[in-house]
Design a protein around this motif. Structure first.
Motif, PDB file in Angstrom:
ATOM      1  N   SER A 132      19.124 -25.062 -29.855  1.00 25.76           N
ATOM      2  CA  SER A 132      20.149 -25.440 -28.894  1.00 25.76           C
ATOM      3  C   SER A 132      21.224 -26.255 -29.599  1.00 25.76           C
ATOM      4  CB  SER A 132      19.512 -26.262 -27.772  1.00 25.76           C
ATOM      5  OG  SER A 132      19.152 -27.543 -28.276  1.00 25.76           O
ATOM      6  N   PRO A 133      22.346 -26.513 -28.926  1.00 26.92           N
ATOM      7  CA  PRO A 133      23.361 -27.389 -29.545  1.00 26.92           C
ATOM      8  C   PRO A 133      22.803 -28.743 -29.949  1.00 26.92           C
ATOM      9  CG  PRO A 133      24.316 -26.249 -27.667  1.00 26.92           C
ATOM     10  CD  PRO A 133      22.853 -25.928 -27.636  1.00 26.92           C
ATOM     11  N   ALA A 134      21.731 -29.175 -29.292  1.00 25.39           N
ATOM     12  CA  ALA A 134      21.113 -30.464 -29.644  1.00 25.39           C
ATOM     13  C   ALA A 134      20.084 -30.313 -30.763  1.00 25.39           C
ATOM     14  CB  ALA A 134      20.450 -31.069 -28.420  1.00 25.39           C
ATOM     15  N   GLY A 135      19.894 -29.116 -31.279  1.00 25.54           N
ATOM     16  CA  GLY A 135      18.965 -28.902 -32.388  1.00 25.54           C
ATOM     17  C   GLY A 135      17.532 -28.693 -31.961  1.00 25.54           C
ATOM     18  N   ALA A 168      19.228 -13.262 -21.384  1.00 33.66           N
ATOM     19  CA  ALA A 168      19.840 -13.545 -20.079  1.00 33.66           C
ATOM     20  C   ALA A 168      19.236 -14.792 -19.452  1.00 33.66           C
ATOM     21  CB  ALA A 168      19.668 -12.328 -19.156  1.00 33.66           C
ATOM     22  N   ASP A 169      17.916 -14.919 -19.523  1.00 33.75           N
ATOM     23  CA  ASP A 169      17.275 -16.109 -18.934  1.00 33.75           C
ATOM     24  C   ASP A 169      17.601 -17.353 -19.739  1.00 33.75           C
ATOM     25  OD1 ASP A 169      16.087 -14.592 -16.938  1.00 33.75           O
ATOM     26  OD2 ASP A 169      14.272 -14.192 -18.154  1.00 33.75           O
ATOM     27  N   VAL A 170      17.571 -17.219 -21.084  1.00 29.91           N
ATOM     28  CA  VAL A 170      17.905 -18.362 -21.933  1.00 29.91           C
ATOM     29  C   VAL A 170      19.357 -18.803 -21.662  1.00 29.91           C
ATOM     30  CG1 VAL A 170      18.252 -19.095 -24.320  1.00 29.91           C
ATOM     31  CG2 VAL A 170      16.236 -17.749 -23.701  1.00 29.91           C
ATOM     32  N   ARG A 171      20.295 -17.828 -21.503  1.00 31.37           N
ATOM     33  CA  ARG A 171      21.711 -18.127 -21.271  1.00 31.37           C
ATOM     34  C   ARG A 171      21.882 -18.959 -20.014  1.00 31.37           C
ATOM     35  NH1 ARG A 171      25.272 -15.836 -17.892  1.00 31.37           N
ATOM     36  NH2 ARG A 171      27.507 -16.030 -18.418  1.00 31.37           N
ATOM     37  N   LYS A 172      21.220 -18.565 -18.930  1.00 33.01           N
ATOM     38  CA  LYS A 172      21.349 -19.330 -17.688  1.00 33.01           C
ATOM     39  C   LYS A 172      20.917 -20.775 -17.890  1.00 33.01           C
ATOM     40  CE  LYS A 172      20.535 -15.369 -14.639  1.00 33.01           C
ATOM     41  NZ  LYS A 172      19.609 -14.799 -13.620  1.00 33.01           N
ATOM     42  N   ASP A 173      19.800 -20.944 -18.566  1.00 32.36           N
ATOM     43  CA  ASP A 173      19.264 -22.292 -18.776  1.00 32.36           C
ATOM     44  C   ASP A 173      20.195 -23.117 -19.659  1.00 32.36           C
ATOM     45  OD1 ASP A 173      17.334 -24.395 -18.669  1.00 32.36           O
ATOM     46  OD2 ASP A 173      16.632 -23.791 -20.657  1.00 32.36           O
ATOM     47  N   MET A 174      20.658 -22.532 -20.767  1.00 33.68           N
ATOM     48  CA  MET A 174      21.509 -23.242 -21.710  1.00 33.68           C
ATOM     49  C   MET A 174      22.879 -23.550 -21.106  1.00 33.68           C
ATOM     50  SD  MET A 174      19.865 -23.909 -24.498  1.00 33.68           S
ATOM     51  CE  MET A 174      18.545 -24.279 -23.329  1.00 33.68           C
ATOM     52  N   ALA A 175      23.421 -22.610 -20.321  1.00 33.27           N
ATOM     53  CA  ALA A 175      24.741 -22.841 -19.719  1.00 33.27           C
ATOM     54  C   ALA A 175      24.691 -24.023 -18.774  1.00 33.27           C
ATOM     55  CB  ALA A 175      25.214 -21.578 -18.985  1.00 33.27           C
ATOM     56  N   GLY A 176      23.592 -24.176 -18.058  1.00 34.10           N
ATOM     57  CA  GLY A 176      23.454 -25.329 -17.171  1.00 34.10           C
ATOM     58  C   GLY A 176      23.335 -26.632 -17.935  1.00 34.10           C
ATOM     59  N   ARG A 177      22.675 -26.610 -19.088  1.00 29.46           N
ATOM     60  CA  ARG A 177      22.472 -27.836 -19.853  1.00 29.46           C
ATOM     61  C   ARG A 177      23.672 -28.188 -20.728  1.00 29.46           C
ATOM     62  NH1 ARG A 177      16.299 -27.834 -22.231  1.00 29.46           N
ATOM     63  NH2 ARG A 177      15.224 -27.313 -20.281  1.00 29.46           N
TER      64      ARG A 177
END
Length: 850
Positions: free
Chosen positions: A793-796, A814-823
């Motif tokens: 992730s951007p936080a490593g 797709a599932d990872v994208r939803k989670d990461m976009a929210g965070r």
């Protein structure tokens, strides 16, 4: 010289014996106990033409039997002992110029053979009771066979036995192709009823014997012969039978070798009219002696046999379970003249667990004396015919001891000391002490110590109660007025007599005053292998490196150096003062000073300079030591200098601790891991093994040359492991390494991914944004091995681990994208990352934050 017919069964076999000896020159006589072979056969052969007036020598294994046989033969001739028939034992003799039959014991025949291998003046040697398999009889047989073949073929040899298998003895005596003739005398026996009377719970042997003997005396007629293992058991049983235990008219007679002759005669003579006797005997009465009038045998089922005592390094008598064959011989004594009874003091069920036959002495005693005798004879055991050859391990130990005692030289030949040692009737350890003690004007002290050490300790008590100091024994033996609360008076008197016998043989004069300080140097002559250094905690270290303990309160614990004569090698019983559970305990020793140790060690004292690891300093030290085996006489430490010893010590340390002890850098580990992967990926190409184990296996090859100037542990940390690995991975492997295991792999973003080869599969850690636009999964080894991608992730933090990036984009992205976009809403999270452009890299190649 005429002997009236005796009526004994062996008379019927005499003619056959004459024929065998006249023809073959050798023969074996088998006859049961009581057949008369010992006393009748030699007398019947005295006038044989081939004897030509020469002497007959009869070897008897036991002193009591030798004297009794000589007296019996003299009586048959109507003469006194010392006329036609005489005897010679270790302690005394009765022979004259008239003697034609000489009964000898123990090593006397061997000594005579050593001095005169042709046995001048001897026409026949009779080896009696060969079945007892004493080491002296076995050796005498081997030497006689050798002497007949090389020096005196006219010498006749007759072996007589009660039980020995003739098919084994005959080929040894005569030869494999022409075995000695065997003459058998059946004897006359009567039925013997066997009874079993095992002891009651915790019943002492003397009480058991008294109970059974009292019962058979009341129920049976005739005299009673009781077999007991030793003199002490006989004395205790005699005491238990006193005080009205037996009815009036019954005499108790002991019978063992150390008794005065008059008491032996009382035991052997028939009972007077109207009286009976109970004879308490050792196994001397099993086959060697006939006790007249016996109709009942009571057998304790035990025997005293010679065994190597590891506590003392000497052969001593030990009590063991008697064999089945021995029990049968003893029982047969009850049926000599009429039907009899044999009572065995064990159960019928346990009888089957007893050994069938006794073990030959040659298989279980110390062989130092035998090996010395063979060296004096000039033959190895392999060149002689033994019934059972001496075991090779025991022979090797004996050779080593004799060399250490100075009795044999480096080539195994007897020295002047060895020849002097062989002339004394002592174990070579004690004989060496007496020989060298006499040279040092301490002969009487040596004789006293030899007598004290030969048998049981003259001071009695449990470990920790009896003083260790040998000087205490010397004082008690040397001064008849001296007393000691632990002294056993009977043993003291016996040891005193024995010391005077030794002194006569060694040409030593007893003196009134002795020097107790001589004990240590004298014991060191007998026990050079048991010189010892006293350590803290009442412990000692022996020269051979083994340890033992001293009783805590014993004064010997305050000494620096000891000569140890007796030490328990078995674990000490719990609760013994001053002994650890896993140690033996010193029983007898004497004090030495360092000069004594150096003098006793002689050429074996060595000065060594070595580099050792100092655990306290965690570094090397140069140590110079003067040592005698495991004993450190002096030690000096100094700083370490570069050199081969330092290199060897450091290499040994790395071998023990592993190559992790070196100063590894991150670059060195990375290169190693890449090379290990390449070797695993291409097993048939011969890549060098640079794993930790592979490096440790060749420390001498790659590490040692880099330590030429090293002085200690810090120099290990300075070793350039990276350079060493490059040297091991020389052409072509180092050049090929970038092809098979590249350090980095490029992706579509232009970023170089650092590849980690530390795990089973190569891996890379990368932020997911840096892989936007990457449609092909990154690989190494020419595309053959996919990387294990740890997507961050951007936080490593780990988002996903995959070895199939296209499959990840098309699947779980797709599932990872939803989670990461929210965070992380400030970062791009495209629907199709394979087609998206990666963000421009930040300085240093890291993803730019938005």
């Amino acid at each position: 010289m005429t002997v009236a017919p005796t009526g004994l069964p062996v008379e019927e076999a005499v003619a056959e014996v004459r024929t065998a000896l006249a023809g073959a020159g050798v023969a074996v006589v088998q006859a049961p106990p009581g057949a008369g072979k010992t006393t009748v056969v030699p007398l019947r052969l005295l006038e044989e033409p081939w004897l030509g007036g020469r002497r007959i020598v009869v070897l008897e294994p036991r002193r009591l039997a030798a004297r009794a046989a000589a007296r019996r033969m003299a009586a048959l001739l109507g003469e006194e002992v010392g006329a036609t028939v005489g005897y010679r034992t270790r302690d005394d003799s009765a022979v004259s110029r008239r003697t034609r039959v000489e009964v000898v014991t123990e090593g006397i025949l061997v000594r005579r053979l050593q001095g005169d291998p042709s046995l001048e003046g001897v026409g026949l040697v009779v080896l009696d009771e060969v079945h007892e398999r004493s080491i002296h009889s076995d050796l005498a047989l081997a030497l006689l066979v050798d002497a007949r073949s090389a020096l005196c073929p006219e010498l006749r040899v007759l072996a007589m036995s009660a039980t020995l298998e003739a098919d084994r003895l005959a080929p040894v005596l005569g030869g494999d192709t022409t075995p000695a003739p065997v003459v058998t005398s059946e004897g006359r026996t009567h039925p013997v009823e066997l009874r079993w009377e095992p002891g009651r719970d915790r019943e002492r042997l003397d009480a058991h014997v008294a109970r059974v003997v009292a019962d058979v005396v009341r129920r049976e007629a005739g005299d009673v012969l009781v077999f007991l293992p030793g003199a002490a058991d006989i004395r205790r049983a005699a005491g238990a039978l006193g005080g009205g235990t037996l009815p009036p008219g019954v005499d108790v007679r002991p019978l063992f070798g150390a008794l005065p002759v008059a008491e032996q005669d009382l035991a052997l003579a028939p009972s007077p009219a109207g009286r009976r006797r109970v004879v308490l005997a050792t196994d001397i009465a099993e086959t060697s002696l006939t006790v007249a009038g016996v109709r009942v045998v009571v057998d304790a089922g035990r025997a005293r046999v010679p065994l190597l005592d590891p506590r003392t390094g000497l052969t001593r008598l030990r009590t063991v379970t008697a064999s089945q064959a021995s029990a049968d011989q003893r029982a047969g004594r009850a049926g000599r003249t009429e039907p009899g009874v044999a009572v065995r003091l064990w159960s019928e069920a346990s009888h089957a667990t007893r050994p069938a036959f006794a073990t030959p002495e040659i298989a279980q005693v110390d062989l130092a004396a035998l090996v010395l005798d063979l060296a004096l004879w000039g033959a190895s055991p392999d060149e002689l015919r033994f019934l059972d050859p001496p075991p090779a391990p025991a022979r090797a130990e004996a050779h080593a001891l004799l060399r250490e005692l100075g009795a044999l030289d480096g080539d195994g030949r007897p020295t002047a000391t060895g020849r002097a040692v062989a002339r004394l009737p002592l174990h070579p350890r004690l004989a060496r002490m007496v020989v060298d003690g006499a040279r040092r004007h301490r002969g009487w002290e040596a004789c006293l110590l030899a007598a004290a050490l030969e048998e049981r300790d003259v001071l009695r008590g449990r470990p920790g109660e009896v003083p260790v100091d040998a000087a205490e024994r010397l004082r008690v033996l040397a001064d008849r007025r001296a007393s000691h609360p632990r002294a056993d008076e009977r043993s003291v008197r016996a040891a005193g007599r024995r010391a005077r016998q030794i002194a006569r043989r060694a040409d030593v004069d007893p003196v009134d005053r002795v020097d107790p300080t001589a004990c240590g140097p004298l014991l060191g002559l007998a026990y050079p292998d048991r010189l010892a250094q006293v350590r803290p905690g009442h412990r000692v270290r022996l020269r051979n490196g083994t340890g033992a303990a001293l009783p805590a309160a014993d004064p010997m614990a305050a000494e620096a150096w000891l000569a140890v004569a007796e030490v328990d090698t078995a674990p000490t019983r719990p609760g013994t003062p001053g002994a650890a559970a896993d140690q033996g305990q010193v029983r007898i020793a004497a004090a030495l000073d360092e000069a004594d140790v150096v003098a006793l060690g002689g050429a074996a004292v060595a000065t060594t300079a070595e580099v050792v690891w100092d655990e306290g300093r965690d570094d090397l030290r140069a140590r110079t030591e003067r040592r005698l085996g495991a004993l450190v006489l002096s030690s000096h430490d100094a700083p370490v200098a570069p050199g081969a010893a330092t290199v060897a010590a450091l290499v040994e340390l790395v071998a023990a601790r592993g190559v992790a002890a070196l100063g590894w850098t991150e670059a060195a580990r990375e290169l190693q891991q890449r090379a290990v992967f390449a070797a695993r990926a291409h097993p048939g190409e011969g890549w060098p093994d640079v794993t930790d184990n592979g490096l440790a296996a060749d420390l001498e090859g790659w590490l040692a040359p880099r330590l030429a100037r090293a002085r200690g542990r810090r120099d290990l940390e300075r070793v350039d492991v990276l350079d060493a690995l490059r040297g091991l991975l020389a052409w072509p492997w180092l050049g090929r390494l970038d092809e098979v295991a590249p350090r980095t792999v490029a992706v579509a973003s232009g970023r170089e991914l650092r590849v980690d080869y530390s795990a089973d599969a190569p891996a890379a850690h990368v932020r997911v944004q840096d892989l936007y636009g990457t449609t092909t999964h990154p690989t190494v080894d020419g595309g053959r091995v996919p990387l294990v991608l740890h997507l961050l992730s951007p936080a490593g933090r780990d988002v996903q681990v995959t070895a199939d990036l296209p499959g990840f984009w098309a699947g779980s992205w797709a599932d990872v994208r939803k989670d990461m976009a929210g965070r992380y809403p400030k970062h791009p999270w495209p629907d199709d990352p394979a087609a998206a452009a990666p963000p421009p890299p930040r300085r240093g190649g890291r993803p730019r934050r938005r």
